[in-house]
Structures are given as structure tokens and as C-alpha cells.
Design a protein around this motif. Sequence first.
Motif, mmCIF file in Angstrom:
data_model
loop_
_atom_site.group_PDB
_atom_site.id
_atom_site.type_symbol
_atom_site.label_atom_id
_atom_site.label_comp_id
_atom_site.label_asym_id
_atom_site.label_seq_id
_atom_site.Cartn_x
_atom_site.Cartn_y
_atom_site.Cartn_z
ATOM 1 N N THR A 70 36.646 36.550 32.765
ATOM 2 C CA THR A 70 37.937 36.388 32.096
ATOM 3 C C THR A 70 38.983 37.292 32.734
ATOM 4 N N VAL A 71 40.135 36.716 33.086
ATOM 5 C CA VAL A 71 41.234 37.487 33.679
ATOM 6 C C VAL A 71 42.549 37.092 33.012
ATOM 7 N N PRO A 72 43.513 38.011 32.924
ATOM 8 C CA PRO A 72 44.858 37.628 32.459
ATOM 9 C C PRO A 72 45.568 36.799 33.521
ATOM 10 N N THR A 73 46.379 35.847 33.088
ATOM 11 C CA THR A 73 47.051 34.932 34.025
ATOM 12 C C THR A 73 48.574 34.910 33.890
ATOM 13 N N GLU A 74 49.121 35.503 32.822
ATOM 14 C CA GLU A 74 50.579 35.530 32.685
ATOM 15 C C GLU A 74 50.978 36.557 31.636
ATOM 16 N N PHE A 75 52.219 37.039 31.772
ATOM 17 C CA PHE A 75 52.822 37.844 30.710
ATOM 18 C C PHE A 75 54.217 37.302 30.441
#
Length: 217
Positions: free
Chosen positions: A76-81
Motif C-alpha cells: 500500500t502506497v499513498p498516491t495523491e494529496f
Amino acid sequence: MTDVVPTRRDSDGIDRRTIIKGAAWAVPVMAVAVAAPLAAASVNTSGLAVTGTQTGLLTLNLLDGGGTVTATALTTVPTEFTITNGAGAINQTATVTVTVGRPAGVNISVGRARGFGVASLNGTPSTPGQRTAVYQSAPIVGTFGFPLTTFTTTLPVNVPSNGTQVVPLVLGLAGTSTGVAISALTTFPVTIVVDFGNGLTRTATSSVVVPVGAGLL
């Protein structure tokens, strides 16, 4: 002899045309003085949050050396803020810093494993000059463990009143691996800071989660 009454006394020093000119120049100065506080107030009502993540058998770029690695377990990785805004538009350039820390509770005393860093932000690939990957070090064993990574760039921020700006974020694998076996769930803390200047910053946090056997690190 008949006295002549002058239409303007020389002692007045200012005629009507001079007064009109002065009034015309005063208007733009007043407008600038009002506009600056409105822009500052808009930044004060801004917010920041990580609004997208992805979980899957991800293929990630190797940031140091080139190539890719595909996970063999769900990662799992972050993809946007997202930058949010209150009343008043924001139109300026901000500095963005993304830091990926070392995973807590997973100690590697000899050898190195990979960590995570920014591959691209807002659709623009990162460059080596924008990234750092710092390992722990000791006199005898040299560098070891996981790297702490940072990425810094500038970002045009254009958010309408009560609007949002979504910024895509792509992570890759940072550092190098010496083949150390990682037999534990690893969670890398991710911190995103948007600095608008004059001490006005916004911070959001997320994490990268790598299960045992993913084959990435």
C-alpha cells in the motif's frame, strides 16, 4: 484705474488640475493595500490531506540505479494529496517536501535494505538533485539499515475560493539492497509539508505498508 481680480491667486501653489492628478494616482495605491491582506487570509484558511492510496502488486521504479521491481505481495502506497481552501483564491508558488522515514521496530544492524522516495509529483519526474537517501552509519559496519529519504520541489498552487487542488504522487524504491532478508511487516511513515512562506505551512501524513515476502526491500 480699475482693479483686475485674478482668477487664481499665485500664493495658492496648487491649481485644480494638480488636485485631480493627485487623486487619480491615489486610487491604485489604495487597491494594492487592500489586496495583500486578502491573499494572506486565503492561505490561512487552507488545509492539506492525503486523499488517495493504492494497494496491489505494484511495480515500482528503482530511483537509484534504474529499473523496476514488482511486489509479490499486496503493498500500500499513498498516491495523491489535496490542498483545500476557504474563502479567497490562492495563486502562488509553494515549496513541497516529502519525507519517508525508516520503519519502526525493524532493526537491521548489518547490510542495507531499500526504502521509499518520490518518483514523481504532479506528473513531473523527480531528479537526483531533489532527492536524498540517508542510511544509518557506524565506524566498523559502515552504512546499514533503511534509508531516510527526502524530496523537495516547488509547486504552483492555484486554488479557487472554497476549492481544492489534487496533486498526484508516485513513490519509488530508494537506496540499495545488499540482499538482507526482511521477515517482518514494515510500515514507512510518510510526511508531506506544503510551505506557503512567511511561516505558513500545512502538513499531512500517511504510510507505506509492505508485508512479509513482498520482495521489494
